[in-house]
Structures are given as structure tokens and as C-alpha cells.
Design a protein around this motif. Structure first.
Motif, PDB file in Angstrom:
ATOM      1  N   ARG A   6       0.873  -1.184   0.000  1.00 37.22           N
ATOM      2  CA  ARG A   6       0.000   0.000   0.000  1.00 37.22           C
ATOM      3  C   ARG A   6       0.904   1.226   0.000  1.00 37.22           C
ATOM      4  O   ARG A   6       1.814   1.337   0.820  1.00 37.22           O
ATOM      5  CB  ARG A   6      -0.904   0.050   1.236  1.00 37.22           C
ATOM      6  CG  ARG A   6      -1.895  -1.087   1.348  1.00 37.22           C
ATOM      7  CD  ARG A   6      -2.983  -1.029   0.282  1.00 37.22           C
ATOM      8  NE  ARG A   6      -3.902  -2.123   0.441  1.00 37.22           N
ATOM      9  CZ  ARG A   6      -3.791  -3.306  -0.155  1.00 37.22           C
ATOM     10  NH1 ARG A   6      -2.808  -3.543  -0.975  1.00 37.22           N
ATOM     11  NH2 ARG A   6      -4.676  -4.252   0.049  1.00 37.22           N
ATOM     12  N   TRP A   7       0.647   2.139  -0.930  1.00 32.91           N
ATOM     13  CA  TRP A   7       1.427   3.379  -1.030  1.00 32.91           C
ATOM     14  C   TRP A   7       0.941   4.378   0.011  1.00 32.91           C
ATOM     15  O   TRP A   7      -0.254   4.415   0.336  1.00 32.91           O
ATOM     16  CB  TRP A   7       1.322   3.959  -2.444  1.00 32.91           C
ATOM     17  CG  TRP A   7       2.131   3.148  -3.404  1.00 32.91           C
ATOM     18  CD1 TRP A   7       1.699   2.077  -4.147  1.00 32.91           C
ATOM     19  CD2 TRP A   7       3.522   3.302  -3.684  1.00 32.91           C
ATOM     20  NE1 TRP A   7       2.749   1.564  -4.869  1.00 32.91           N
ATOM     21  CE2 TRP A   7       3.875   2.290  -4.598  1.00 32.91           C
ATOM     22  CE3 TRP A   7       4.501   4.187  -3.238  1.00 32.91           C
ATOM     23  CZ2 TRP A   7       5.170   2.158  -5.091  1.00 32.91           C
ATOM     24  CZ3 TRP A   7       5.792   4.052  -3.730  1.00 32.91           C
ATOM     25  CH2 TRP A   7       6.110   3.049  -4.640  1.00 32.91           C
ATOM     26  N   PHE A   8       1.858   5.203   0.518  1.00 36.47           N
ATOM     27  CA  PHE A   8       1.508   6.200   1.527  1.00 36.47           C
ATOM     28  C   PHE A   8       0.340   7.070   1.069  1.00 36.47           C
ATOM     29  O   PHE A   8      -0.536   7.397   1.868  1.00 36.47           O
ATOM     30  CB  PHE A   8       2.702   7.104   1.853  1.00 36.47           C
ATOM     31  CG  PHE A   8       3.803   6.426   2.631  1.00 36.47           C
ATOM     32  CD1 PHE A   8       3.641   5.171   3.208  1.00 36.47           C
ATOM     33  CD2 PHE A   8       5.017   7.065   2.798  1.00 36.47           C
ATOM     34  CE1 PHE A   8       4.667   4.562   3.914  1.00 36.47           C
ATOM     35  CE2 PHE A   8       6.051   6.476   3.505  1.00 36.47           C
ATOM     36  CZ  PHE A   8       5.874   5.224   4.067  1.00 36.47           C
ATOM     37  N   PRO A  17      -5.290  -1.252  10.991  1.00 40.16           N
ATOM     38  CA  PRO A  17      -5.321  -2.717  11.039  1.00 40.16           C
ATOM     39  C   PRO A  17      -4.614  -3.388   9.858  1.00 40.16           C
ATOM     40  O   PRO A  17      -4.169  -4.519   9.951  1.00 40.16           O
ATOM     41  CB  PRO A  17      -6.818  -3.053  11.014  1.00 40.16           C
ATOM     42  CG  PRO A  17      -7.499  -1.807  11.464  1.00 40.16           C
ATOM     43  CD  PRO A  17      -6.638  -0.677  11.002  1.00 40.16           C
ATOM     44  N   GLU A  18      -4.498  -2.684   8.771  1.00 31.10           N
ATOM     45  CA  GLU A  18      -3.907  -3.239   7.557  1.00 31.10           C
ATOM     46  C   GLU A  18      -2.398  -3.008   7.467  1.00 31.10           C
ATOM     47  O   GLU A  18      -1.657  -3.881   7.012  1.00 31.10           O
ATOM     48  CB  GLU A  18      -4.590  -2.594   6.340  1.00 31.10           C
ATOM     49  CG  GLU A  18      -4.161  -3.128   5.026  1.00 31.10           C
ATOM     50  CD  GLU A  18      -4.856  -2.415   3.868  1.00 31.10           C
ATOM     51  OE1 GLU A  18      -4.781  -2.968   2.769  1.00 31.10           O
ATOM     52  OE2 GLU A  18      -5.452  -1.337   4.053  1.00 31.10           O
ATOM     53  N   VAL A  19      -1.930  -1.824   7.926  1.00 27.03           N
ATOM     54  CA  VAL A  19      -0.513  -1.478   7.750  1.00 27.03           C
ATOM     55  C   VAL A  19       0.174  -0.974   9.020  1.00 27.03           C
ATOM     56  O   VAL A  19       1.354  -0.635   8.990  1.00 27.03           O
ATOM     57  CB  VAL A  19      -0.316  -0.421   6.633  1.00 27.03           C
ATOM     58  CG1 VAL A  19      -0.748  -0.981   5.286  1.00 27.03           C
ATOM     59  CG2 VAL A  19      -1.030   0.878   6.963  1.00 27.03           C
ATOM     60  N   GLY A  20      -0.536  -0.912  10.125  1.00 28.78           N
ATOM     61  CA  GLY A  20       0.064  -0.451  11.369  1.00 28.78           C
ATOM     62  C   GLY A  20       0.012   1.058  11.539  1.00 28.78           C
ATOM     63  O   GLY A  20      -0.233   1.802  10.587  1.00 28.78           O
ATOM     64  N   GLY A  21       0.248   1.473  12.765  1.00 26.51           N
ATOM     65  CA  GLY A  21       0.126   2.885  13.119  1.00 26.51           C
ATOM     66  C   GLY A  21       1.142   3.795  12.457  1.00 26.51           C
ATOM     67  O   GLY A  21       0.802   4.892  12.005  1.00 26.51           O
ATOM     68  N   ALA A  45       4.064   0.605   2.158  1.00 27.83           N
ATOM     69  CA  ALA A  45       3.999  -0.289   3.309  1.00 27.83           C
ATOM     70  C   ALA A  45       3.703  -1.699   2.835  1.00 27.83           C
ATOM     71  O   ALA A  45       2.950  -1.897   1.882  1.00 27.83           O
ATOM     72  CB  ALA A  45       2.888   0.169   4.255  1.00 27.83           C
ATOM     73  N   LEU A  46       4.280  -2.642   3.521  1.00 36.16           N
ATOM     74  CA  LEU A  46       3.907  -4.036   3.357  1.00 36.16           C
ATOM     75  C   LEU A  46       2.734  -4.272   4.299  1.00 36.16           C
ATOM     76  O   LEU A  46       2.758  -3.801   5.440  1.00 36.16           O
ATOM     77  CB  LEU A  46       5.094  -4.917   3.762  1.00 36.16           C
ATOM     78  CG  LEU A  46       5.298  -6.229   3.056  1.00 36.16           C
ATOM     79  CD1 LEU A  46       5.442  -6.023   1.563  1.00 36.16           C
ATOM     80  CD2 LEU A  46       6.533  -6.921   3.601  1.00 36.16           C
ATOM     81  N   THR A  47       1.722  -4.964   3.872  1.00 29.60           N
ATOM     82  CA  THR A  47       0.528  -5.151   4.691  1.00 29.60           C
ATOM     83  C   THR A  47       0.711  -6.260   5.729  1.00 29.60           C
ATOM     84  O   THR A  47       1.590  -7.117   5.596  1.00 29.60           O
ATOM     85  CB  THR A  47      -0.686  -5.506   3.818  1.00 29.60           C
ATOM     86  OG1 THR A  47      -0.430  -6.763   3.183  1.00 29.60           O
ATOM     87  CG2 THR A  47      -0.985  -4.423   2.787  1.00 29.60           C
ATOM     88  N   ALA A  48      -0.157  -6.236   6.724  1.00 30.39           N
ATOM     89  CA  ALA A  48      -0.190  -7.315   7.716  1.00 30.39           C
ATOM     90  C   ALA A  48      -0.523  -8.636   7.030  1.00 30.39           C
ATOM     91  O   ALA A  48      -0.002  -9.690   7.415  1.00 30.39           O
ATOM     92  CB  ALA A  48      -1.216  -6.995   8.806  1.00 30.39           C
ATOM     93  N   ALA A  49      -1.340  -8.587   5.999  1.00 27.45           N
ATOM     94  CA  ALA A  49      -1.660  -9.810   5.236  1.00 27.45           C
ATOM     95  C   ALA A  49      -0.409 -10.370   4.569  1.00 27.45           C
ATOM     96  O   ALA A  49      -0.245 -11.585   4.482  1.00 27.45           O
ATOM     97  CB  ALA A  49      -2.734  -9.511   4.193  1.00 27.45           C
ATOM     98  N   ALA A 129      -0.621  -3.407  16.398  1.00 21.03           N
ATOM     99  CA  ALA A 129      -0.961  -3.224  17.816  1.00 21.03           C
ATOM    100  C   ALA A 129      -0.017  -2.231  18.483  1.00 21.03           C
ATOM    101  O   ALA A 129       0.103  -2.209  19.693  1.00 21.03           O
ATOM    102  CB  ALA A 129      -0.900  -4.565  18.542  1.00 21.03           C
ATOM    103  N   GLU A 130       0.642  -1.395  17.698  1.00 19.80           N
ATOM    104  CA  GLU A 130       1.598  -0.434  18.226  1.00 19.80           C
ATOM    105  C   GLU A 130       0.890   0.738  18.885  1.00 19.80           C
ATOM    106  O   GLU A 130      -0.145   1.181  18.421  1.00 19.80           O
ATOM    107  CB  GLU A 130       2.441   0.113  17.060  1.00 19.80           C
ATOM    108  CG  GLU A 130       3.919  -0.007  17.284  1.00 19.80           C
ATOM    109  CD  GLU A 130       4.690   0.330  16.028  1.00 19.80           C
ATOM    110  OE1 GLU A 130       4.665   1.490  15.602  1.00 19.80           O
ATOM    111  OE2 GLU A 130       5.300  -0.587  15.483  1.00 19.80           O
ATOM    112  N   ASP A 131       1.480   1.247  19.934  1.00 19.82           N
ATOM    113  CA  ASP A 131       1.051   2.490  20.569  1.00 19.82           C
ATOM    114  C   ASP A 131      -0.430   2.515  20.940  1.00 19.82           C
ATOM    115  O   ASP A 131      -1.156   3.437  20.593  1.00 19.82           O
ATOM    116  CB  ASP A 131       1.392   3.691  19.673  1.00 19.82           C
ATOM    117  CG  ASP A 131       2.878   3.744  19.381  1.00 19.82           C
ATOM    118  OD1 ASP A 131       3.665   3.350  20.258  1.00 19.82           O
ATOM    119  OD2 ASP A 131       3.249   4.169  18.278  1.00 19.82           O
TER     120      ASP A 131
END
Length: 181
Positions: A6-8, A17-21, A45-49, A129-131
Motif C-alpha cells: 500500500r502506497w503512503f 489494522p492493515e498497515v500499522g500505526g 507499506a507491506l501489509t499485515a496480510a 498493535a503499536e502504541d
């Protein structure tokens, strides 16, 4: 749309939930501040998937769970041995071909955007799950700076994934009651 990237420019705070905080915040800054003249570097970003796919395709998810199942985090030696084993499993794993191709293609597109052959980038974790109000995972995983070139990017991504299982990260998740996977 890519399965793993996913691009910024396409990220907002809704994408945590998909790419983090960290990545969602970078997306917010890129889309909102760049237009106001504040320089914000482009990126992806690389996704959580993608992380879950990498782990499952290499069939190391069960191995990781088994290593952690019997772990007593108060036993510093056992914690260290578990972390070394898990990081070793990840570092020996290979990226699935489609994922590898997407990461390298995104890196090439970013390099083209920056008008450089192999732009230097930062490879950093951005846990979903950051911050949180009751936990801060800041500093738990490794960051890799000034990374350039296809192979170097792939190595840094793998090292970043493996750093989810440093002794301190395992201990912190266990202490806070978070699932390791």
C-alpha cells in the motif's frame, strides 16, 4: 491494487489494522502535509496480510507457536534460545515469488519517483498493535536505514519481520497478553 503493498498516498488512519500505526500516520502526513508544502518522503507499506502470507507460505507458523507454547519468559536463557530459533526460521525462509516481485516492483517505482536508480530507504516495522492506550511497542522491533538495491531491500524486510521475535518483543507481548502471531 497490490495484494501486499500500500502506497503512503493511499493510507489514512483508518488503515491501521492493515498497515500499522506508523505507516498509517505516514500516509496521513503524505496526503495532508505535502499539499501544504511540508516535505514528506514518499514510500510504501507491506501489509499485515503480507506478513501472515510470508509466515504461512513458509509453513513456520506452527513451528513458531510450538516454540512459544512452552516458553517461560522469566527464564532469560530459554527466552533467548526461543528468540534465536524463531528469528532463524524467518531468516532462512524465502519470500513467495509474487510477494517478492511486488516488493521489488514497488521499490523500483519508488526509485523512479525519486529519480534515482536505487533510492536509499528506511525499512521499519509498523505493528498493527503499536502504541495502544495500554501498551507501547515503540522500539521493540528493528529499523534498517539507508537500504538500497533489490537484494538489500529483501534482506532488510526479512530482518525486520524477524525482529518481531527479539527477546524483548516476545517478553513484552507475553507480559501485556498479546498474541505473538
Amino acid at each position: 491494487m497490490s495484494s501486499y503493498i500500500r502506497w503512503f498516498k493511499d493510507l489514512t488512519i483508518e488503515n491501521i489494522p492493515e498497515v500499522g500505526g506508523k505507516n498509517a500516520s505516514l500516509g496521513e502526513m503524505y496526503s495532508k502535509l505535502l499539499s501544504q508544502g511540508v516535505p514528506v518522503p514518499n514510500g510504501f507499506a507491506l501489509t499485515a496480510a503480507a506478513y501472515r502470507f510470508f509466515i504461512s507460505e513458509n509453513k513456520i507458523d506452527k513451528k513458531i507457536k510450538n516454540i512459544l507454547a512452552e516458553l517461560d519468559i522469566k527464564n532469560v536463557r530459554a527466552l533467548h534460545v526461543a528468540g534465536v530459533k524463531i528469528r532463524g526460521l524467518i531468516l532462512k525462509s524465502e519470500f513467495p515469488a509474487a510477494m517478492r516481485a511486488e516488493i521489488i516492483a514497488a521499490y523500483k517505482d519508488l526509485s523512479d519517483f525519486c529519480k534515482k536508480k536505487n533510492v536509499d530507504v528506511a525499512v521499519r516495522s509498523s505493528a498493527t498493535a503499536e502504541d495502544l492506550p495500554d501498551a507501547s511497542f515503540a522500539g521493540q522491533q528493528e529499523s534498517y536505514l539507508n537500504v538500497s538495491g533489490d537484494e538489500e531491500i529483501m534482506i532488510a524486510v526479512k530482518k525486520c519481520i524477524s525482529s518481531l521475535f527479539t527477546d524483548r518483543a516476545i517478553s513484552y507481548r507475553e507480559d501485556k497478553g498479546f498474541d505473538h502471531m
